[in-house]
Design a protein around this motif. Structure first.
Motif, PDB file in Angstrom:
ATOM      1  N   ARG A  29       0.852  -1.187   0.000  1.00  0.00           N
ATOM      2  CA  ARG A  29       0.000   0.000   0.000  1.00  0.00           C
ATOM      3  C   ARG A  29       0.889   1.240   0.000  1.00  0.00           C
ATOM      4  NH1 ARG A  29      -5.514  -0.619   2.924  1.00  0.00           N
ATOM      5  NH2 ARG A  29      -5.863  -2.840   2.777  1.00  0.00           N
ATOM      6  N   ALA A  30       0.275   2.374  -0.273  1.00  0.00           N
ATOM      7  CA  ALA A  30       1.004   3.639  -0.298  1.00  0.00           C
ATOM      8  C   ALA A  30       1.712   3.901   1.022  1.00  0.00           C
ATOM      9  CB  ALA A  30       0.051   4.784  -0.633  1.00  0.00           C
TER      10      ALA A  30
ATOM     11  N   ALA B 218      -1.038   8.135 -13.255  1.00  0.00           N
ATOM     12  CA  ALA B 218      -1.490   8.882 -14.435  1.00  0.00           C
ATOM     13  C   ALA B 218      -0.589   8.620 -15.644  1.00  0.00           C
ATOM     14  CB  ALA B 218      -1.531  10.368 -14.125  1.00  0.00           C
ATOM     15  N   ASP B 219       0.688   8.378 -15.389  1.00  0.00           N
ATOM     16  CA  ASP B 219       1.641   8.138 -16.475  1.00  0.00           C
ATOM     17  C   ASP B 219       1.714   6.665 -16.895  1.00  0.00           C
ATOM     18  OD1 ASP B 219       2.187  10.841 -16.491  1.00  0.00           O
ATOM     19  OD2 ASP B 219       4.070  10.657 -15.377  1.00  0.00           O
ATOM     20  N   GLY B 220       0.898   5.816 -16.252  1.00  0.00           N
ATOM     21  CA  GLY B 220       0.814   4.420 -16.662  1.00  0.00           C
ATOM     22  C   GLY B 220       1.862   3.491 -16.090  1.00  0.00           C
ATOM     23  N   TYR B 221       2.487   3.881 -14.986  1.00  0.00           N
ATOM     24  CA  TYR B 221       3.510   3.043 -14.363  1.00  0.00           C
ATOM     25  C   TYR B 221       2.983   2.208 -13.206  1.00  0.00           C
ATOM     26  CZ  TYR B 221       6.761   6.061 -16.873  1.00  0.00           C
ATOM     27  OH  TYR B 221       7.432   6.750 -17.852  1.00  0.00           O
ATOM     28  N   LEU B 222       1.787   2.536 -12.747  1.00  0.00           N
ATOM     29  CA  LEU B 222       1.294   1.968 -11.506  1.00  0.00           C
ATOM     30  C   LEU B 222      -0.224   1.825 -11.554  1.00  0.00           C
ATOM     31  CD1 LEU B 222       2.055   1.385  -8.460  1.00  0.00           C
ATOM     32  CD2 LEU B 222       1.604   3.808  -8.064  1.00  0.00           C
ATOM     33  N   LEU B 223      -0.711   0.753 -10.937  1.00  0.00           N
ATOM     34  CA  LEU B 223      -2.148   0.539 -10.780  1.00  0.00           C
ATOM     35  C   LEU B 223      -2.453   0.475  -9.284  1.00  0.00           C
ATOM     36  CD1 LEU B 223      -2.618  -2.309 -13.408  1.00  0.00           C
ATOM     37  CD2 LEU B 223      -3.208   0.105 -13.691  1.00  0.00           C
TER      38      LEU B 223
ATOM     39  N   ARG C 240       0.246  -1.960  -7.616  1.00  0.00           N
ATOM     40  CA  ARG C 240       0.810  -2.968  -8.519  1.00  0.00           C
ATOM     41  C   ARG C 240       1.473  -2.247  -9.690  1.00  0.00           C
ATOM     42  NH1 ARG C 240      -3.359  -5.579 -10.952  1.00  0.00           N
ATOM     43  NH2 ARG C 240      -2.645  -5.291 -13.068  1.00  0.00           N
ATOM     44  N   LEU C 241       2.689  -2.615  -9.978  1.00  0.00           N
ATOM     45  CA  LEU C 241       3.395  -2.022 -11.101  1.00  0.00           C
ATOM     46  C   LEU C 241       2.815  -2.538 -12.408  1.00  0.00           C
ATOM     47  CD1 LEU C 241       7.059  -2.449  -9.806  1.00  0.00           C
ATOM     48  CD2 LEU C 241       5.704  -0.356  -9.806  1.00  0.00           C
TER      49      LEU C 241
ATOM     50  N   GLY D 176       6.006   0.100 -15.619  1.00  0.00           N
ATOM     51  CA  GLY D 176       6.577   0.443 -14.324  1.00  0.00           C
ATOM     52  C   GLY D 176       7.543  -0.618 -13.827  1.00  0.00           C
ATOM     53  N   SER D 177       7.190  -1.859 -14.059  1.00  0.00           N
ATOM     54  CA  SER D 177       8.030  -2.969 -13.640  1.00  0.00           C
ATOM     55  C   SER D 177       9.368  -2.965 -14.382  1.00  0.00           C
ATOM     56  CB  SER D 177       7.304  -4.294 -13.872  1.00  0.00           C
ATOM     57  OG  SER D 177       8.053  -5.356 -13.360  1.00  0.00           O
ATOM     58  N   ALA D 178       9.348  -2.629 -15.660  1.00  0.00           N
ATOM     59  CA  ALA D 178      10.580  -2.589 -16.451  1.00  0.00           C
ATOM     60  C   ALA D 178      11.555  -1.561 -15.874  1.00  0.00           C
ATOM     61  CB  ALA D 178      10.268  -2.276 -17.912  1.00  0.00           C
ATOM     62  N   ILE D 179      11.046  -0.402 -15.515  1.00  0.00           N
ATOM     63  CA  ILE D 179      11.905   0.632 -14.931  1.00  0.00           C
ATOM     64  C   ILE D 179      12.386   0.202 -13.553  1.00  0.00           C
ATOM     65  CG2 ILE D 179      11.943   2.992 -14.007  1.00  0.00           C
ATOM     66  CD1 ILE D 179      10.103   3.741 -16.375  1.00  0.00           C
ATOM     67  N   ALA D 180      11.497  -0.319 -12.742  1.00  0.00           N
ATOM     68  CA  ALA D 180      11.864  -0.745 -11.388  1.00  0.00           C
ATOM     69  C   ALA D 180      12.937  -1.831 -11.429  1.00  0.00           C
ATOM     70  CB  ALA D 180      10.631  -1.248 -10.641  1.00  0.00           C
ATOM     71  N   GLU D 181      12.783  -2.800 -12.311  1.00  0.00           N
ATOM     72  CA  GLU D 181      13.763  -3.883 -12.430  1.00  0.00           C
ATOM     73  C   GLU D 181      15.115  -3.345 -12.883  1.00  0.00           C
ATOM     74  OE1 GLU D 181      13.591  -7.024 -11.583  1.00  0.00           O
ATOM     75  OE2 GLU D 181      11.454  -7.387 -11.357  1.00  0.00           O
TER      76      GLU D 181
END
Length: 119
Positions: free
Chosen positions: A23-24, A47-52, A60-61, A65-70
């Motif tokens: 959670r946040a 809003a930018d599509g990196y996170l749900l 949830r990435l 978002g997951s690609a950047i995080a990894e």
């Protein structure tokens, strides 16, 4: 993407590996940021599509978002190991890797990874 956005994504990735649901508030506590700061940052990432964010407030990435995080997580891990290997204390290595991971070019990072394989 700005460094702060990358840090949020990386932190969500790390937390999701430690617990079933993130959670946040978990993200904010891990990063040491206030609730309003976290809310603003996560709203932008969403809003930018990196996170749900689902109806229960769980983060949830997205694939994006997951690609950047990894990518950032890998950089942190490799750079921390390299700095420790050359004699930097683990604490300092982790702190320095955290700063370097956001500014190092793909070319330089790939060269570092390639060099490490030969050691």
């Amino acid at each position: 993407m700005q460094e702060s956005g990358e840090m949020y994504l990386e932190t969500i990735l790390v937390l999701s590996r430690e617990k079933d649901a993130v959670r946040a508030i978990d993200d904010g506590q891990k990063m040491g940021y206030s609730k309003p700061s976290v809310s603003r940052a996560l709203a932008k990432l969403r809003a930018d599509g990196y996170l749900l964010v689902d109806g229960n407030g769980y983060l949830r990435l997205t694939d994006k978002g997951s690609a950047i995080a990894e990518k950032i997580y890998e950089r942190h891990h490799v750079l921390s190991e390299l700095l420790t290997w050359i004699g930097v204390s683990p604490e300092t290595a982790a702190e320095d890797a955290c700063r370097i991971e956001h500014v190092i070019s793909d070319e330089t990072f790939n060269a570092v990874k390639k060099s490490i394989r030969h050691l």
